[in-house]
Motif scaffolding. Structure first.
Motif, PDB file in Angstrom:
ATOM      1  N   GLY A   1      80.604  26.585 -38.878  1.00  0.00           N
ATOM      2  CA  GLY A   1      79.905  26.361 -37.611  1.00  0.00           C
ATOM      3  C   GLY A   1      80.836  26.101 -36.436  1.00  0.00           C
ATOM      4  O   GLY A   1      80.421  25.556 -35.422  1.00  0.00           O
ATOM      5  N   LYS A   2      82.091  26.496 -36.548  1.00  0.00           N
ATOM      6  CA  LYS A   2      83.083  26.263 -35.492  1.00  0.00           C
ATOM      7  C   LYS A   2      83.371  27.569 -34.754  1.00  0.00           C
ATOM      8  O   LYS A   2      84.461  28.126 -34.840  1.00  0.00           O
ATOM      9  CB  LYS A   2      84.353  25.672 -36.097  1.00  0.00           C
ATOM     10  CG  LYS A   2      84.117  24.333 -36.760  1.00  0.00           C
ATOM     11  CD  LYS A   2      85.379  23.798 -37.374  1.00  0.00           C
ATOM     12  CE  LYS A   2      85.118  22.456 -38.043  1.00  0.00           C
ATOM     13  NZ  LYS A   2      86.338  21.919 -38.637  1.00  0.00           N
ATOM     14  N   ARG A   3      82.389  28.038 -34.016  1.00  0.00           N
ATOM     15  CA  ARG A   3      82.463  29.330 -33.334  1.00  0.00           C
ATOM     16  C   ARG A   3      83.596  29.379 -32.304  1.00  0.00           C
ATOM     17  O   ARG A   3      84.330  30.359 -32.229  1.00  0.00           O
ATOM     18  CB  ARG A   3      81.119  29.649 -32.688  1.00  0.00           C
ATOM     19  CG  ARG A   3      81.070  30.987 -32.019  1.00  0.00           C
ATOM     20  CD  ARG A   3      79.682  31.246 -31.437  1.00  0.00           C
ATOM     21  NE  ARG A   3      79.246  32.549 -31.831  1.00  0.00           N
ATOM     22  CZ  ARG A   3      78.484  32.813 -32.890  1.00  0.00           C
ATOM     23  NH1 ARG A   3      78.049  31.856 -33.640  1.00  0.00           N
ATOM     24  NH2 ARG A   3      78.140  34.047 -33.176  1.00  0.00           N
ATOM     25  N   MET A   4      83.742  28.334 -31.504  1.00  0.00           N
ATOM     26  CA  MET A   4      84.782  28.330 -30.457  1.00  0.00           C
ATOM     27  C   MET A   4      86.181  28.394 -31.082  1.00  0.00           C
ATOM     28  O   MET A   4      87.039  29.120 -30.608  1.00  0.00           O
ATOM     29  CB  MET A   4      84.658  27.075 -29.584  1.00  0.00           C
ATOM     30  CG  MET A   4      83.351  27.015 -28.803  1.00  0.00           C
ATOM     31  SD  MET A   4      83.134  28.408 -27.686  1.00  0.00           S
ATOM     32  CE  MET A   4      84.291  27.982 -26.427  1.00  0.00           C
TER      33      MET A   4
ATOM     34  N   GLY B   1      86.019  31.703 -42.208  1.00  0.00           N
ATOM     35  CA  GLY B   1      85.828  30.328 -42.685  1.00  0.00           C
ATOM     36  C   GLY B   1      85.354  29.399 -41.579  1.00  0.00           C
ATOM     37  O   GLY B   1      84.475  28.553 -41.790  1.00  0.00           O
ATOM     38  N   LEU B   2      85.932  29.556 -40.404  1.00  0.00           N
ATOM     39  CA  LEU B   2      85.516  28.737 -39.268  1.00  0.00           C
ATOM     40  C   LEU B   2      84.066  29.036 -38.880  1.00  0.00           C
ATOM     41  O   LEU B   2      83.308  28.126 -38.532  1.00  0.00           O
ATOM     42  CB  LEU B   2      86.450  28.957 -38.078  1.00  0.00           C
ATOM     43  CG  LEU B   2      87.855  28.371 -38.222  1.00  0.00           C
ATOM     44  CD1 LEU B   2      88.777  28.900 -37.136  1.00  0.00           C
ATOM     45  CD2 LEU B   2      87.787  26.849 -38.179  1.00  0.00           C
TER      46      LEU B   2
ATOM     47  N   ALA C   1      79.813  37.281 -37.255  1.00  0.00           N
ATOM     48  CA  ALA C   1      78.801  36.279 -37.607  1.00  0.00           C
ATOM     49  C   ALA C   1      77.479  36.940 -38.000  1.00  0.00           C
ATOM     50  O   ALA C   1      76.705  36.365 -38.763  1.00  0.00           O
ATOM     51  CB  ALA C   1      78.576  35.324 -36.442  1.00  0.00           C
ATOM     52  N   ALA C   2      77.262  38.153 -37.511  1.00  0.00           N
ATOM     53  CA  ALA C   2      75.978  38.820 -37.766  1.00  0.00           C
ATOM     54  C   ALA C   2      75.868  39.352 -39.178  1.00  0.00           C
ATOM     55  O   ALA C   2      76.721  39.443 -39.950  1.00  0.00           O
ATOM     56  CB  ALA C   2      75.786  39.967 -36.800  1.00  0.00           C
TER      57      ALA C   2
END
Length: 93
Positions: A64-67, A59-60, A92-93
């Motif tokens: 767009g909240k990768r960190m 969900g993160l 993410a891939a």
């Protein structure tokens, strides 16, 4: 004379640290390869780890909240920073 001795000690210590870092780096690469192979086997068998925190990571990533995703992954799995980053990148891939 003392300066030469101190310089020699510093050189020896730096060489030792470099050797240790090299071994750790090789071990990390080997571990990453083993984990990747294990992931492939689990995918082939249709098995997945159902951890609710990993759903939160997904969900993160979508938000767009990768960190933050890396941080939650580390908390959920106990993984190190590099391992968690690599895993989140794969997700993410």
């Amino acid at each position: 004379m003392d300066i030469l001795t101190s310089a020699a000690v510093v050189v020896v210590v730096l060489a030792g640290v470099g050797g240790i870092e090299s071994r750790i780096s090789r071990a990390d690469r080997r571990m990453a390869r083993v984990e990747h192979k294990l992931d492939l086997i689990l995918d082939h068998l249709g098995l997945r780890e159902d951890d609710p925190r990993l759903e939160e990571v997904t969900g993160l990533l979508r938000a767009g909240k990768r960190m933050e995703a890396i941080k939650v992954y580390r908390e959920a799995t106990g993984a190190g920073l590099k391992e968690a980053k690599d895993a989140v990148d794969r997700m993410a891939a």
